[in-house]
Design a protein around this motif. Structure first.
Motif, PDB file in Angstrom:
ATOM      1  N   UNK A 308      -6.351   3.147   2.437  1.00 17.44           N
ATOM      2  CA  UNK A 308      -5.558   4.153   1.731  1.00 17.44           C
ATOM      3  C   UNK A 308      -4.997   3.581   0.426  1.00 17.44           C
ATOM      4  N   UNK A 309      -4.606   2.320   0.438  1.00 17.71           N
ATOM      5  CA  UNK A 309      -4.087   1.682  -0.775  1.00 17.71           C
ATOM      6  C   UNK A 309      -5.158   1.613  -1.860  1.00 17.71           C
ATOM      7  N   UNK A 310      -6.394   1.317  -1.430  1.00 13.74           N
ATOM      8  CA  UNK A 310      -7.508   1.257  -2.398  1.00 13.74           C
ATOM      9  C   UNK A 310      -7.756   2.628  -3.018  1.00 13.74           C
ATOM     10  N   UNK A 311      -7.709   3.662  -2.191  1.00 10.25           N
ATOM     11  CA  UNK A 311      -7.913   5.023  -2.709  1.00 10.25           C
ATOM     12  C   UNK A 311      -6.765   5.437  -3.613  1.00 10.25           C
ATOM     13  N   UNK A 312      -5.536   5.041  -3.248  1.00 11.64           N
ATOM     14  CA  UNK A 312      -4.377   5.389  -4.074  1.00 11.64           C
ATOM     15  C   UNK A 312      -4.484   4.758  -5.460  1.00 11.64           C
ATOM     16  N   UNK A 313      -5.014   3.537  -5.511  1.00 10.06           N
ATOM     17  CA  UNK A 313      -5.203   2.881  -6.811  1.00 10.06           C
ATOM     18  C   UNK A 313      -6.153   3.681  -7.692  1.00 10.06           C
ATOM     19  N   UNK A 314      -7.146   4.295  -7.077  1.00 10.92           N
ATOM     20  CA  UNK A 314      -8.088   5.117  -7.844  1.00 10.92           C
ATOM     21  C   UNK A 314      -7.441   6.416  -8.301  1.00 10.92           C
ATOM     22  N   UNK A 315      -6.708   7.078  -7.391  1.00 14.28           N
ATOM     23  CA  UNK A 315      -6.111   8.362  -7.757  1.00 14.28           C
ATOM     24  C   UNK A 315      -4.996   8.195  -8.786  1.00 14.28           C
ATOM     25  N   UNK A 316      -4.394   7.005  -8.827  1.00 14.81           N
ATOM     26  CA  UNK A 316      -3.367   6.760  -9.831  1.00 14.81           C
ATOM     27  C   UNK A 316      -3.977   6.726 -11.239  1.00 14.81           C
ATOM     28  N   UNK A 317      -5.255   6.348 -11.349  1.00 17.55           N
ATOM     29  CA  UNK A 317      -5.910   6.195 -12.652  1.00 17.55           C
ATOM     30  C   UNK A 317      -6.829   7.359 -13.015  1.00 17.55           C
ATOM     31  N   UNK A 318      -7.511   7.907 -12.022  1.00 10.64           N
ATOM     32  CA  UNK A 318      -8.632   8.786 -12.367  1.00 10.64           C
ATOM     33  C   UNK A 318      -8.526  10.214 -11.840  1.00 10.64           C
ATOM     34  N   UNK A 319      -7.508  10.527 -11.034  1.00 11.97           N
ATOM     35  CA  UNK A 319      -7.389  11.894 -10.548  1.00 11.97           C
ATOM     36  C   UNK A 319      -6.303  12.016  -9.519  1.00 11.97           C
ATOM     37  N   UNK A 320      -5.882  13.258  -9.268  1.00 17.00           N
ATOM     38  CA  UNK A 320      -4.755  13.457  -8.357  1.00 17.00           C
ATOM     39  C   UNK A 320      -5.148  13.268  -6.899  1.00 17.00           C
TER      40      UNK A 320
END
Length: 572
Positions: A308-320
């Motif tokens: 979940x932390x890895x996915x959150x890092x992506x959503x913080x940069x590239x999408x909600x």
């Protein structure tokens, strides 16, 4: 036309003949208002200063005869206009505050619609138009108009190639100029795509992991609750004396079984209790399975939270959310492909630009050749007309030049500047007498000569691009004597194929008119009023006498006026 409250004109009707109409009158009587009225009908600029002092508005109404199927009629009907017995009715109103309204064929229309029809209805030629034709671009347009399809066809092809070349050049310049910015953008996209590819997110995965994390984080409480619920429904093996829901329901069903045959209603209730027992058994079984399957492994919880932390890092940069991240990756991959193809695109655009420049050079040469050929014919025709306008030794010619430009196109072995209309600079030249070098008409002609040159140009145009009506506003200014007679004669000949309206102060010109209109003003002591009336017989002789000598009753002036009329009739 009917003119009301315009300038010095209070209320007047101007009836123009099919042939040559001359408009005359004292200076300041309002002759120019006739021209102004026609200009308003043809979409000219409205000015509150035109409204007669004390009036709320000025109104000009016109009735123009047209032929069904003409482009003018088609455009008018597109605007909602209707013909009135083969005529097009136009009206223009200008308020004292400067507001303007236009009507065409009974329908309110934008003033721009009238302006669209103007070029095909009336060719206005006056002092201001004369000055306009002194501009080089207007002279090129005049030559192109005279040449017709010989220039129009290659010009159309040239224009298409020119527009394409401009578009290609702009795109090429943008790619080359922004090469560094585009490289930086490509690096950023590549980094983002690599980061997303390293995580490999799956659509909806963030929602699933959130649910699993919630479950794993409360595994002990969930297990205890499921076990207690199961015991309440099915009993606890460690407490055989305990009472559970399944036992109680089974007892209820047994109590009814012995008497159910006595009453169908009671039998139905017994069946429903049986269904409850079955449902309790199913739920108890599922609770037991849930408790057995519940994973309380802390290692699994740690793995879920890490994911979940890895996915959150992506959503913080590239999408909600993960879905937005995946969409960004798809769009960025397409954009990166476009950016990575810049070098190839630059090569393609460069090749296309060079090919278009070569094509443009060829079309420009064809266009220049067509103009040169048309210029010789045009100049010869205007020169012949000048001979009829008392300038027998004048010669008109065209100078067609190109300007060297290292960034231009190659034409005839030279690299020259180019524009949307070709590579040619066109200038009308006049040699007023033998031995005089050809000079630009603005410098090589006096006022009277310039008026005659412009009139000759209009007469030549009449044979190649005729319009129904020609309006000359004091184009004979600065001309007199024999030249004035020749101008009148030439206008009369032009009127054999078109309607000609001339505002003039020369009796030699007015004498050749089929109809002469007098604009005269009277003064009642407070308001100046003007009227327009048709002159015939004795009235016309009297007006020509006034124009000749300023003395309407002079016997000599009258004799001269009658002689002018006789000469004009004989020439007709």
């Amino acid at each position: 036309m009917r003119i009301r409250s315009l300038g010095v004109i209070d209320d007047a009707v101007v009836e123009l003949s099919p042939g040559f109409t001359a408009v005359t009158g004292e200076t300041g009587a309002g002759k120019t208002m006739v021209v102004t009225s026609l200009g308003l009908l043809l979409g000219g600029r409205a000015d509150a200063a035109l409204v007669r002092i004390g009036a709320e508005k000025a109104v000009v109404e016109g009735r123009i005869t047209v032929s069904p199927g003409d482009s003018v009629v088609v455009r008018a009907e597109e605007a909602g206009a209707e013909l009135d017995d083969g005529a097009l009715l136009i009206s223009r109103t200008v308020s004292a505050e400067g507001r303007s309204r236009a009507h065409l064929g009974g329908r309110s229309v934008p003033v721009g619609v009238l302006a669209e029809l103007a070029d095909e209805l009336v060719a206005v030629h006056g002092q201001t138009d004369q000055q306009g034709l002194l501009k080089l671009n207007r002279q090129r347009q005049a030559l192109d108009r005279y040449a017709g399809d010989a220039v129009a066809v290659p010009l159309t092809k040239y224009t298409e190639a020119y527009r394409r070349l401009r578009a290609v050049s702009v795109e090429l310049d943008e790619i080359v100029t922004r090469a560094r910015e585009r490289a930086q953008e490509a690096d950023m996209l590549r980094y983002g795509l690599d980061e997303i590819a390293g995580v490999e997110p799956r659509a909806g995965e963030d929602v699933e992991l959130a649910e699993e994390a919630e479950r794993l984080g409360h595994a002990e409480a969930l297990s205890s609750a499921a076990t207690a619920a199961h015991a309440a429904l099915a009993g606890n093996p460690e407490d055989p004396e305990g009472i559970d829901a399944a036992t109680l329901v089974a007892g209820a069903q047994r109590a009814l079984e012995t008497v159910r045959s006595y009453d169908p209603a009671l039998a139905a209730l017994a069946d429903r209790i049986g269904e409850i027992g079955i449902l309790l058994g199913d739920v108890a079984g599922e609770l037991a399975g849930y408790a057995d399957d519940l994973d309380a492994d802390p290692l699994r919880l740690s793995a879920v939270e890490e994911r979940r932390a890895a996915l959150t890092a992506l959503t913080r940069k590239y999408g909600e959310d993960v879905a937005a991240v995946i969409a960004w990756a798809e769009q960025s991959a397409a954009r990166l492909t476009e950016l990575d193809g810049d070098d190839e695109r630059i090569d393609e655009l460069t090749a296309e630009r060079d090919a278009l420049r070569a094509e443009l050079g060829g079309l420009a040469q064809a266009l220049s050749d067509a103009r040169t050929e048309a210029a010789e014919r045009f100049a010869a025709a205007v020169t012949a007309e000048l001979a009829s306008l008392a300038m027998p030794h004048a010669r008109v010619s065209f100078a067609i030049r190109q300007t060297e430009d290292p960034d231009g196109v190659e034409v005839g072995g030279r690299t020259v500047a180019y524009g949307p209309a070709g590579v040619d600079e066109v200038e009308l030249l006049l040699a007023p007498h033998p031995g005089a070098p050809p000079r630009p008409i603005a410098k090589g002609a006096s006022g009277g000569e310039l008026s005659r040159v412009m009139l000759a140009v209009e007469v030549v145009f009449a044979g190649t691009d005729p319009v129904p009506t020609y309006l000359f506003d004091e184009v004979d200014a600065g001309v007199g004597g024999k030249a004035a007679v020749e101008i009148g004669r030439r206008l009369a000949r032009l009127a054999k194929t078109a309607q000609v309206v001339v505002v003039t102060h020369l009796p030699q010109v007015a004498a050749f008119a089929d109809r002469q209109l007098l604009v005269e003003k009277t003064n009642d002591g407070s308001v100046t009023r003007s009227g327009v009336k048709v002159l015939e017989g004795e009235e016309r002789v009297r007006e020509l006498s006034r124009m000749l000598a300023g003395q309407e009753d002079s016997a000599t002036a009258r004799a001269h006026a009658e002689e002018l009329l006789a000469t004009a009739r004989a020439d007709a």
